[in-house]
Design a protein around this motif. Structure first.
Motif, PDB file in Angstrom:
ATOM      1  N   PRO A   1       0.772  -1.247   0.000  1.00  0.00           N
ATOM      2  CA  PRO A   1       0.000   0.000   0.000  1.00  0.00           C
ATOM      3  C   PRO A   1       0.800   1.292   0.000  1.00  0.00           C
ATOM      4  O   PRO A   1       0.477   2.203  -0.781  1.00  0.00           O
ATOM      5  N   PRO A   2       1.858   1.463   0.825  1.00  0.00           N
ATOM      6  CA  PRO A   2       2.610   2.725   0.747  1.00  0.00           C
ATOM      7  C   PRO A   2       3.232   2.953  -0.622  1.00  0.00           C
ATOM      8  O   PRO A   2       3.248   4.081  -1.139  1.00  0.00           O
ATOM      9  N   LEU A   3       3.742   1.884  -1.211  1.00  0.00           N
ATOM     10  CA  LEU A   3       4.362   2.004  -2.525  1.00  0.00           C
ATOM     11  C   LEU A   3       3.318   2.355  -3.585  1.00  0.00           C
ATOM     12  O   LEU A   3       3.556   3.209  -4.453  1.00  0.00           O
ATOM     13  N   LEU A   4       2.169   1.708  -3.513  1.00  0.00           N
ATOM     14  CA  LEU A   4       1.115   1.978  -4.490  1.00  0.00           C
ATOM     15  C   LEU A   4       0.577   3.397  -4.336  1.00  0.00           C
ATOM     16  O   LEU A   4       0.288   4.074  -5.327  1.00  0.00           O
ATOM     17  N   PHE A   5       0.444   3.867  -3.091  1.00  0.00           N
ATOM     18  CA  PHE A   5      -0.046   5.231  -2.884  1.00  0.00           C
ATOM     19  C   PHE A   5       0.935   6.254  -3.433  1.00  0.00           C
ATOM     20  O   PHE A   5       0.531   7.252  -4.043  1.00  0.00           O
ATOM     21  N   SER A   6       2.232   6.031  -3.220  1.00  0.00           N
ATOM     22  CA  SER A   6       3.215   6.978  -3.729  1.00  0.00           C
ATOM     23  C   SER A   6       3.196   7.014  -5.249  1.00  0.00           C
ATOM     24  O   SER A   6       3.332   8.086  -5.859  1.00  0.00           O
TER      25      SER A   6
ATOM     26  N   ALA B   1       5.650   5.067   6.325  1.00  0.00           N
ATOM     27  CA  ALA B   1       4.942   3.793   6.140  1.00  0.00           C
ATOM     28  C   ALA B   1       5.747   2.724   5.423  1.00  0.00           C
ATOM     29  O   ALA B   1       5.420   1.541   5.543  1.00  0.00           O
ATOM     30  N   LEU B   2       6.782   3.092   4.675  1.00  0.00           N
ATOM     31  CA  LEU B   2       7.566   2.076   3.983  1.00  0.00           C
ATOM     32  C   LEU B   2       8.703   1.616   4.880  1.00  0.00           C
ATOM     33  O   LEU B   2       9.523   2.436   5.305  1.00  0.00           O
ATOM     34  N   PRO B   3       8.762   0.334   5.214  1.00  0.00           N
ATOM     35  CA  PRO B   3       9.814  -0.146   6.129  1.00  0.00           C
ATOM     36  C   PRO B   3      11.205   0.116   5.577  1.00  0.00           C
ATOM     37  O   PRO B   3      11.441   0.052   4.369  1.00  0.00           O
ATOM     38  N   HIS B   4      12.147   0.391   6.471  1.00  0.00           N
ATOM     39  CA  HIS B   4      13.520   0.644   6.064  1.00  0.00           C
ATOM     40  C   HIS B   4      14.170  -0.598   5.484  1.00  0.00           C
ATOM     41  O   HIS B   4      15.136  -0.507   4.746  1.00  0.00           O
ATOM     42  N   SER B   5      13.639  -1.778   5.830  1.00  0.00           N
ATOM     43  CA  SER B   5      14.254  -3.019   5.364  1.00  0.00           C
ATOM     44  C   SER B   5      13.992  -3.295   3.901  1.00  0.00           C
ATOM     45  O   SER B   5      14.615  -4.171   3.323  1.00  0.00           O
ATOM     46  N   THR B   6      13.035  -2.567   3.274  1.00  0.00           N
ATOM     47  CA  THR B   6      12.714  -2.819   1.879  1.00  0.00           C
ATOM     48  C   THR B   6      13.736  -2.153   0.992  1.00  0.00           C
ATOM     49  O   THR B   6      13.510  -1.123   0.402  1.00  0.00           O
ATOM     50  N   SER B   7      14.898  -2.733   0.881  1.00  0.00           N
ATOM     51  CA  SER B   7      15.975  -2.219   0.042  1.00  0.00           C
ATOM     52  C   SER B   7      16.695  -3.379  -0.591  1.00  0.00           C
ATOM     53  O   SER B   7      16.515  -4.539  -0.231  1.00  0.00           O
ATOM     54  N   SER B   8      17.564  -3.059  -1.532  1.00  0.00           N
ATOM     55  CA  SER B   8      18.301  -4.117  -2.202  1.00  0.00           C
ATOM     56  C   SER B   8      19.271  -4.810  -1.285  1.00  0.00           C
ATOM     57  O   SER B   8      19.772  -5.882  -1.598  1.00  0.00           O
ATOM     58  N   ALA B   9      19.566  -4.215  -0.128  1.00  0.00           N
ATOM     59  CA  ALA B   9      20.485  -4.845   0.805  1.00  0.00           C
ATOM     60  C   ALA B   9      19.952  -6.169   1.318  1.00  0.00           C
ATOM     61  O   ALA B   9      20.708  -7.037   1.747  1.00  0.00           O
TER      62      ALA B   9
ATOM     63  N   LYS C   1      -0.678  -4.448 -10.422  1.00  0.00           N
ATOM     64  CA  LYS C   1      -1.197  -3.661  -9.298  1.00  0.00           C
ATOM     65  C   LYS C   1      -0.548  -2.286  -9.270  1.00  0.00           C
ATOM     66  O   LYS C   1      -1.220  -1.267  -9.032  1.00  0.00           O
ATOM     67  N   LEU C   2       0.757  -2.253  -9.514  1.00  0.00           N
ATOM     68  CA  LEU C   2       1.440  -0.963  -9.600  1.00  0.00           C
ATOM     69  C   LEU C   2       0.883  -0.155 -10.771  1.00  0.00           C
ATOM     70  O   LEU C   2       0.663   1.059 -10.658  1.00  0.00           O
ATOM     71  N   GLY C   3       0.638  -0.832 -11.886  1.00  0.00           N
ATOM     72  CA  GLY C   3       0.042  -0.154 -13.031  1.00  0.00           C
ATOM     73  C   GLY C   3      -1.355   0.353 -12.737  1.00  0.00           C
ATOM     74  O   GLY C   3      -1.749   1.428 -13.213  1.00  0.00           O
ATOM     75  N   THR C   4      -2.113  -0.396 -11.939  1.00  0.00           N
ATOM     76  CA  THR C   4      -3.452   0.062 -11.563  1.00  0.00           C
ATOM     77  C   THR C   4      -3.380   1.323 -10.713  1.00  0.00           C
ATOM     78  O   THR C   4      -4.189   2.242 -10.870  1.00  0.00           O
ATOM     79  N   ALA C   5      -2.398   1.382  -9.805  1.00  0.00           N
ATOM     80  CA  ALA C   5      -2.212   2.593  -9.009  1.00  0.00           C
ATOM     81  C   ALA C   5      -1.886   3.776  -9.909  1.00  0.00           C
ATOM     82  O   ALA C   5      -2.421   4.884  -9.733  1.00  0.00           O
ATOM     83  N   ASN C   6      -1.010   3.551 -10.888  1.00  0.00           N
ATOM     84  CA  ASN C   6      -0.704   4.623 -11.839  1.00  0.00           C
ATOM     85  C   ASN C   6      -1.933   5.015 -12.647  1.00  0.00           C
ATOM     86  O   ASN C   6      -2.148   6.194 -12.942  1.00  0.00           O
ATOM     87  N   ALA C   7      -2.727   4.009 -13.020  1.00  0.00           N
ATOM     88  CA  ALA C   7      -3.933   4.294 -13.791  1.00  0.00           C
ATOM     89  C   ALA C   7      -4.940   5.092 -12.968  1.00  0.00           C
ATOM     90  O   ALA C   7      -5.606   5.995 -13.486  1.00  0.00           O
TER      91      ALA C   7
ATOM     92  N   THR D   1      10.397   1.655  -7.617  1.00  0.00           N
ATOM     93  CA  THR D   1       9.156   0.953  -7.325  1.00  0.00           C
ATOM     94  C   THR D   1       9.121  -0.415  -8.004  1.00  0.00           C
ATOM     95  O   THR D   1       8.737  -1.420  -7.395  1.00  0.00           O
ATOM     96  N   ALA D   2       9.540  -0.466  -9.278  1.00  0.00           N
ATOM     97  CA  ALA D   2       9.565  -1.754  -9.974  1.00  0.00           C
ATOM     98  C   ALA D   2      10.577  -2.700  -9.339  1.00  0.00           C
ATOM     99  O   ALA D   2      10.323  -3.901  -9.187  1.00  0.00           O
ATOM    100  N   ALA D   3      11.751  -2.176  -8.962  1.00  0.00           N
ATOM    101  CA  ALA D   3      12.781  -3.025  -8.357  1.00  0.00           C
ATOM    102  C   ALA D   3      12.352  -3.529  -6.983  1.00  0.00           C
ATOM    103  O   ALA D   3      12.665  -4.656  -6.601  1.00  0.00           O
ATOM    104  N   LEU D   4      11.650  -2.704  -6.226  1.00  0.00           N
ATOM    105  CA  LEU D   4      11.133  -3.142  -4.927  1.00  0.00           C
ATOM    106  C   LEU D   4      10.214  -4.342  -5.088  1.00  0.00           C
ATOM    107  O   LEU D   4      10.277  -5.311  -4.317  1.00  0.00           O
TER     108      LEU D   4
END
Length: 427
Positions: free
Chosen positions: A25-30, A207-215, A162-168, A143-146
């Motif tokens: 949800p935070p990613l889709l809202f952004s 709202a987006l957790p800090h752990s959501t990274s490529s690390a 779903k990401l495309g729907t948010a953009n739409a 966003t796509a890489a996440l």
């Protein structure tokens, strides 16, 4: 191409390598807020330019300038996110986006009040859109890489949809809100749009957790290999070509809809803004409808979605040449958008499935750069061709889409690549 474009059951890396589940949800809202802001500009700037006596090429140049910097920096932002994490890059992107958008809105406001000359406004429009393109280039790859970081390959088309729907939804809400505000005050619509990336910044921050990274993509104690995605990486060739043509088509449709509404339908500037907003809102609704198919029919090969979508979109764009009423304009844009809704999540999933986990940001950035190239070439070319004949840009776009559909049908994917042992899961 190493992506599984023929069956989602044979991903480039096994489903077990997906990271922990992502809180979407935070990613889709952004994504929603960012798209609303971008589309508000498209819906308002054409009528504003007419009211200020600016020629069409100024609008095309401003959008092209943003596309240049998007194209140049998308790969760089994607690589930065691979090394330093997605969330910090998203925060920078939305923060600077909000500040520059406010400057853009103030410039148009001053011009509409007669306190800023035409030459100064042209410089500011091109300059601010350039900066917006430079920083917003960070958002699509991250966003796509996440999603790719935390989603197994067979599930990626649905999540990308779903990401495309948010953009739409942003394409629906942004132009609709901008059109309503523009009916009272054109500059007010831009001020409202400038607030949207600021809200997205707060949502990402809290709202987006800090752990959501490529690390999180590498096991503890394992060396994370350096991304090896090249600009013309053969693994991404089909995805990048599809992204280029798809975004070029969308850019032409976006930048010309206000002019079509005014010139072909005989509307004034404010009525043209409302008609353009309604057309773009219709586009959003059609995108939402078509992306439901991608979300639900997970067994359909990605190349089939692309070939089918480009054929449908090509028919819609070609039909604009016959438009004489607002209802016809809305119908043509809806058909074209329905086809595009099948294409966009598919080429994003193709790119994600083509590379290894430590390359997701760079791959998403490469495909985003191809989209940026479309934003460079298409708006300026479209507005120049429009001066020759209003139907000509739409017919050219239609021809490119039909050619892409044929190429996808004839294309043979490269054999799947193996995943480096340094990024595999521990036994």
């Amino acid at each position: 191409m190493s992506a599984d474009t023929e069956s989602p059951a044979k991903p480039a890396h096994p489903p077990s390598e997906a990271g922990p589940a992502l809180h979407l949800p935070p990613l889709l809202f952004s994504a929603l807020a960012g798209t609303m802001a971008m589309m508000a500009y498209v819906a308002v700037i054409g009528p504003a330019a007419r009211q200020l006596g600016l020629p069409e090429w100024v609008v095309g140049l401003s959008i092209t300038a943003g596309g240049v910097f998007w194209m140049l920096l998308a790969r760089w932002w994607g690589g930065i996110s691979d090394r330093h994490g997605r969330k910090p890059v998203l925060l920078i992107g939305f923060g600077v986006f909000a500040a520059i958008y406010l400057m853009l809105a103030a410039s148009v406001d001053l011009a509409l009040r007669g306190q800023l000359g035409a030459l100064a406004l042209i410089v500011l429009l091109v300059g601010t859109r350039s900066l917006i393109g430079a920083v917003y280039a960070a958002v699509p790859p991250c966003t796509a890489a996440l999603i790719a970081d935390h989603t197994p390959p067979p599930e990626r088309p649905a999540c990308m949809a779903k990401l495309g729907t948010a953009n739409a939804l942003g394409m629906v809400a942004g132009p609709a809100a901008a059109g309503m505000l523009a009916a009272h005050d054109l500059s007010l619509a831009l001020y409202g749009a400038a607030a949207l990336p600021a809200v997205a910044l707060l949502v990402i921050w809290f709202a987006l957790p800090h752990s959501t990274s490529s690390a999180t993509c590498a096991p503890d104690g394992a060396a994370r290999p350096k991304p090896s995605v090249k600009l013309f990486d053969p693994r991404l060739r089909l995805a990048s070509l599809t992204a280029l043509i798809a975004m070029s088509s969308v850019a032409v449709a976006q930048v010309l809809v206000g002019f079509i509404a005014i010139d072909r339908l005989g509307l004034d500037a404010q009525a043209g803004a409302r008609a353009a907003g309604l057309a773009l809102a219709t586009v959003g609704l059609a995108l939402i409808a078509s992306q439901q198919f991608v979300m639900r029919l997970k067994s359909v090969p990605l190349t089939r979605w692309v070939s089918t979508g480009t054929l449908i979109a090509g028919i819609g764009f070609a039909s604009v040449a016959l438009v004489h009423t607002q209802a016809q304009l809305l119908a043509c844009y809806a058909v074209a958008a329905f086809g595009m809704g099948l294409v966009f999540p598919s080429f994003q999933a193709m790119a994600a499935n083509a590379v290894h986990r430590h390359e997701q940001g760079a791959a998403a950035g490469t495909v985003s750069a191809a989209q940026g190239l479309g934003m460079v070439v298409a708006p300026l070319a479209g507005t120049l061709l429009y001066r020759i004949a209003p139907s000509l840009p739409y017919l050219l776009v239609s021809g490119l889409l039909f050619a892409l559909a044929l190429f996808v049908v004839l294309h043979r994917p490269l054999p799947l690549s193996s995943e480096p042992t340094s990024v595999r899961e521990h036994p």
